[in-house]
Scaffold this active site. Structure first.
Site, PDB file in Angstrom:
ATOM      1  N   LYS A 171       0.859  -1.190   0.000  1.00 46.92           N
ATOM      2  CA  LYS A 171       0.000   0.000   0.000  1.00 46.92           C
ATOM      3  C   LYS A 171       0.887   1.228   0.000  1.00 46.92           C
ATOM      4  O   LYS A 171       1.447   1.625   1.020  1.00 46.92           O
ATOM      5  CB  LYS A 171      -0.926   0.042   1.209  1.00 46.92           C
ATOM      6  CG  LYS A 171      -2.085   0.986   0.926  1.00 46.92           C
ATOM      7  CD  LYS A 171      -2.686   1.653   2.133  1.00 46.92           C
ATOM      8  CE  LYS A 171      -1.932   2.825   2.642  1.00 46.92           C
ATOM      9  NZ  LYS A 171      -1.912   3.990   1.744  1.00 46.92           N
ATOM     10  N   GLU A 246       9.773   1.041  10.739  1.00 40.68           N
ATOM     11  CA  GLU A 246      10.787   2.084  10.544  1.00 40.68           C
ATOM     12  C   GLU A 246      10.064   3.401  10.738  1.00 40.68           C
ATOM     13  O   GLU A 246       9.264   3.798   9.892  1.00 40.68           O
ATOM     14  CB  GLU A 246      11.361   2.019   9.121  1.00 40.68           C
ATOM     15  CG  GLU A 246      12.048   0.720   8.773  1.00 40.68           C
ATOM     16  CD  GLU A 246      13.417   0.572   9.405  1.00 40.68           C
ATOM     17  OE1 GLU A 246      13.834   1.473  10.160  1.00 40.68           O
ATOM     18  OE2 GLU A 246      14.061  -0.458   9.154  1.00 40.68           O
ATOM     19  N   CYS A 280      13.922  10.577   7.130  1.00 42.77           N
ATOM     20  CA  CYS A 280      13.895  10.134   8.528  1.00 42.77           C
ATOM     21  C   CYS A 280      15.271  10.280   9.179  1.00 42.77           C
ATOM     22  O   CYS A 280      15.360  10.447  10.386  1.00 42.77           O
ATOM     23  CB  CYS A 280      13.406   8.701   8.603  1.00 42.77           C
ATOM     24  SG  CYS A 280      14.333   7.619   7.512  1.00 42.77           S
ATOM     25  N   GLU A 381       9.773  15.820  15.654  1.00 42.84           N
ATOM     26  CA  GLU A 381      10.208  15.677  14.266  1.00 42.84           C
ATOM     27  C   GLU A 381       9.557  16.774  13.418  1.00 42.84           C
ATOM     28  O   GLU A 381       8.329  16.828  13.298  1.00 42.84           O
ATOM     29  CB  GLU A 381       9.791  14.301  13.746  1.00 42.84           C
ATOM     30  CG  GLU A 381      10.392  13.980  12.396  1.00 42.84           C
ATOM     31  CD  GLU A 381       9.986  12.602  11.877  1.00 42.84           C
ATOM     32  OE1 GLU A 381       8.818  12.213  12.032  1.00 42.84           O
ATOM     33  OE2 GLU A 381      10.858  11.937  11.286  1.00 42.84           O
TER      34      GLU A 381
HETATM   35  P1  NAD Z   1       2.337   7.998   7.776  1.00 47.11           P
HETATM   36  O1  NAD Z   1       2.560   7.171   8.997  1.00 47.11           O
HETATM   37  O2  NAD Z   1       1.293   9.032   7.815  1.00 47.11           O
HETATM   38  O3  NAD Z   1       1.948   7.056   6.541  1.00 47.11           O
HETATM   39  C1  NAD Z   1       2.760   5.984   6.119  1.00 47.11           C
HETATM   40  C2  NAD Z   1       1.883   4.949   5.432  1.00 47.11           C
HETATM   41  O4  NAD Z   1       1.004   4.366   6.387  1.00 47.11           O
HETATM   42  C3  NAD Z   1       1.001   5.519   4.336  1.00 47.11           C
HETATM   43  O5  NAD Z   1       0.936   4.603   3.256  1.00 47.11           O
HETATM   44  C4  NAD Z   1      -0.339   5.648   5.041  1.00 47.11           C
HETATM   45  O6  NAD Z   1      -1.426   5.645   4.147  1.00 47.11           O
HETATM   46  C5  NAD Z   1      -0.310   4.409   5.916  1.00 47.11           C
HETATM   47  N1  NAD Z   1      -1.204   4.442   7.081  1.00 47.11           N
HETATM   48  C6  NAD Z   1      -1.667   5.523   7.763  1.00 47.11           C
HETATM   49  N2  NAD Z   1      -2.472   5.128   8.768  1.00 47.11           N
HETATM   50  C7  NAD Z   1      -2.501   3.773   8.743  1.00 47.11           C
HETATM   51  C8  NAD Z   1      -3.156   2.771   9.531  1.00 47.11           C
HETATM   52  N3  NAD Z   1      -3.944   3.090  10.549  1.00 47.11           N
HETATM   53  N4  NAD Z   1      -2.953   1.474   9.215  1.00 47.11           N
HETATM   54  C9  NAD Z   1      -2.147   1.127   8.203  1.00 47.11           C
HETATM   55  N5  NAD Z   1      -1.523   2.026   7.403  1.00 47.11           N
HETATM   56  C10 NAD Z   1      -1.693   3.329   7.677  1.00 47.11           C
HETATM   57  O7  NAD Z   1       3.764   8.594   7.389  1.00 47.11           O
HETATM   58  P2  NAD Z   1       4.098   9.651   6.231  1.00 47.11           P
HETATM   59  O8  NAD Z   1       3.609  10.998   6.639  1.00 47.11           O
HETATM   60  O9  NAD Z   1       3.687   9.092   4.923  1.00 47.11           O
HETATM   61  O10 NAD Z   1       5.706   9.623   6.257  1.00 47.11           O
HETATM   62  C11 NAD Z   1       6.504  10.453   7.040  1.00 47.11           C
HETATM   63  C12 NAD Z   1       6.991   9.714   8.270  1.00 47.11           C
HETATM   64  O11 NAD Z   1       7.704   8.543   7.876  1.00 47.11           O
HETATM   65  C13 NAD Z   1       7.980  10.514   9.120  1.00 47.11           C
HETATM   66  O12 NAD Z   1       7.654  10.359  10.465  1.00 47.11           O
HETATM   67  C14 NAD Z   1       9.333   9.865   8.825  1.00 47.11           C
HETATM   68  O13 NAD Z   1      10.303   9.998   9.818  1.00 47.11           O
HETATM   69  C15 NAD Z   1       8.911   8.450   8.636  1.00 47.11           C
HETATM   70  N6  NAD Z   1       9.927   7.734   7.882  1.00 47.11           N
HETATM   71  C16 NAD Z   1      10.703   6.818   8.543  1.00 47.11           C
HETATM   72  C17 NAD Z   1      11.713   6.152   7.860  1.00 47.11           C
HETATM   73  C18 NAD Z   1      12.580   5.132   8.542  1.00 47.11           C
HETATM   74  O14 NAD Z   1      13.211   4.351   7.845  1.00 47.11           O
HETATM   75  N7  NAD Z   1      12.640   5.092   9.862  1.00 47.11           N
HETATM   76  C19 NAD Z   1      11.935   6.435   6.519  1.00 47.11           C
HETATM   77  C20 NAD Z   1      11.133   7.394   5.892  1.00 47.11           C
HETATM   78  C21 NAD Z   1      10.118   8.027   6.585  1.00 47.11           C
END
Ligand code: NAD
Length: 477
Positions: A171, A246, A280, A381
């Protein structure tokens, strides 16, 4: 206009069969693609398809799986130019970075093609008999990814998942699903059996939640915000599902008094501002030793001034727009809080001027001095292009400040004394530490977070193991 279809059981679903949304370019608000938006029912259908395909794929030989993964990598490379263009248009990053992301994703597939061939077991002869240890694929996996590196972060999951013999439903992020879907399409086109790879689109709270909650998925590989990760972990607990998370980061960057200041400033600017700070492992907090702080801030500002901002499709652009207005507003809010609490603005802090920037979510890379831990920007963050600097007297103090965070993804230290670097690296609470280098990611090595930055590891052989179950077979001979 480009159309982004869901892929279920080897078929691209006609876009007309679903509600359709338009994806817009964050640089100018122009429409980029039409995307079909899926439902819980689509997620269920995709999970059923992945479940049906699992026996065949898991029993396919590791050589055959490797061959198909290499073919998939070749197809991704062949299509890299067009996928990269879509990525720039939907996400904002400069084309050169988008190309690098697609090519690196192809490399990941090649890497795991070979890593999968090394999934060997163990054998032990004892006085009580013989023991064999097998590592077997965990089953159907749900791969859920964010918008900042929508292809790269998906490849970190797809590669080991397929190499392990698992099937998946991916997804991609709701507002940047285009390039990620093209990436999976290339893999599907490489000749994998129907149902091994599936993509569904739609809201995280609905489609993503179904992938997490449905008993068919045995493993959730997630990258995204810590809050979402917390929710997923809690839901996955009901069925004791395997999870790798992650999550968010808040990486410190320590500049010691004996560091090569020019090198440290260039590295800091690059890691704080590339992808508009939406990484991140971005530098979120800079700690500079008192005796070099002036020189370091001057050089950092100088490095920052030189960065060229613009539409990612233009030549020679270093920084594109931010991904969304929400991201930009959050950045401004954190910056304002820091200024209200006594930080000094050294550079940036506003949108760039000019017609070219009017319609996009542009923001100048920003340097703040005199930051401290009372400010949100040093604790939460931001996910934006801001480098707040705080000064310190001793390295010991800098390490304590660096560790004073709920996050623990990456940390960086610049020093010319290797002993200082190694001792600090041992004490820093992070899944990855860079000593005189501003990147902790190498795809042959483990990547992941301590504390609220996550659980489990991706990349390297660790990434493969996270898609495998261990079985002990005891032989009474
Ligand atoms: P997000 O958590 O809003 O969304 C990530 C994914 O999860 C999307 O596909 C979203 O549709 C899905 N999602 C949202 N709610 C969900 C639920 N209840 N159940 C299942 N899936 C769900 O994150 P974002 O805003 O897309 O990305 C930014 C964040 O990602 C930042 O916090 C960043 O630090 C983190 N990030 C971490 C890493 C790492 O490797 N640690 C790498 C890149 C980004």
């Amino acid at each position: 206009m480009h159309q982004t279809h869901m892929i279920i059981n080897g078929e691209q679903l006609p876009i007309s069969s679903h509600r359709v949304e338009t994806i817009y370019n964050p640089a100018n608000q122009e429409p980029v693609a039409l995307v079909s938006v899926g439902t819980r029912q689509d997620a269920q259908t995709a999970l059923e398809a992945a479940k049906k395909a699992f026996p065949l794929w898991s029993e396919t030989s590791s050589e055959k799986r490797a061959e198909l993964l290499h073919s998939a990598a070749d197809l991704v490379r062949e299509r890299a130019v067009s996928i990269a263009r879509l990525l720039t248009q939907e996400q904002g990053k400069p084309l050169k970075n988008a190309r690098a992301e697609i090519l690196s994703s192809a490399d990941i597939l090649d890497y795991y093609a070979e890593e999968g061939r090394r999934n060997v077991g163990e054998w032990l002869a004892t006085s009580r008999g013989r023991s064999v240890v097998l590592r077997q694929p965990v089953g159907v996996a749900a791969l859920i990814t964010p918008w900042n590196y929508p292809v790269d972060l998906l490849s970190w999951k797809v590669g080991p998942c397929l190499a392990a013999g698992c099937t998946f439903v991916a997804k991609p992020p709701s507002r940047a699903p285009v390039a990620a879907t093209e990436f999976v399409r290339a893999i599907s086109d490489a000749g994998l059996p129907a149902g091994v790879v599936n993509v569904v689109h739609g809201p995280g709270g609905e489609v993503g939640a179904e992938l997490v909650e449905n008993p068919i998925s045995r493993k959730i590989a997630f990258t995204g915000e810590t809050e979402t990760g917390r929710w997923i972990m809690a839901r996955a607990a009901n069925q004791i599902k395997r999870v790798s998370l992650e999550l968010g980061g808040h990486s410190p960057f320590i500049v010691c008094g004996d560091a090569d200041i020019e090198k440290a400033a260039a590295a800091c600017a690059q890691r704080a501002f590339s992808n508009m700070g939406q990484i991140c492992i971005s530098v979120n907090r800079v700690y500079a030793a008192d005796e070099v702080a002036e020189e370091f801030t001057d050089r950092l500002v100088h490095q920052t001034e030189r960065l060229r901002i613009g539409n990612g499709l233009e030549d020679n652009v270093d920084l594109g727009p931010m991904f969304s207005n929400e991201q930009r507003e959050k950045t401004k809010e954190h910056m304002k809080d820091a200024l209200d609490r006594g930080a000094e603005l050294l550079f940036g802090g506003r949108e760039p001027e000019g017609k070219a920037f009017e319609k996009g979510y542009f923001f100048l890379p920003t340097v703040l001095d005199r930051a401290d831990h009372k400010m949100k920007i040093m604790r939460e963050e931001t996910f934006g292009p801001v480098a707040p600097i705080m000064r310190f007297e001793t390295v010991d103090e800098a390490i304590k400040l660096a560790n004073d965070s709920n996050y623990g993804l990456a940390a960086y230290i610049y020093t010319s004394d290797i002993a200082t670097g190694i001792q600090a690296a041992e004490r820093l609470e992070a899944g990855g530490v860079g000593v005189n280098i501003n990147n902790v990611m190498d795809y042959q090595m483990p990547f992941g977070g301590w504390k609220e930055s996550g659980i489990g590891r991706e990349l390297g052989h660790y990434g493969l193991e996270s898609f495998l179950e261990i079985k002990h077979i005891r032989l009474g001979i």
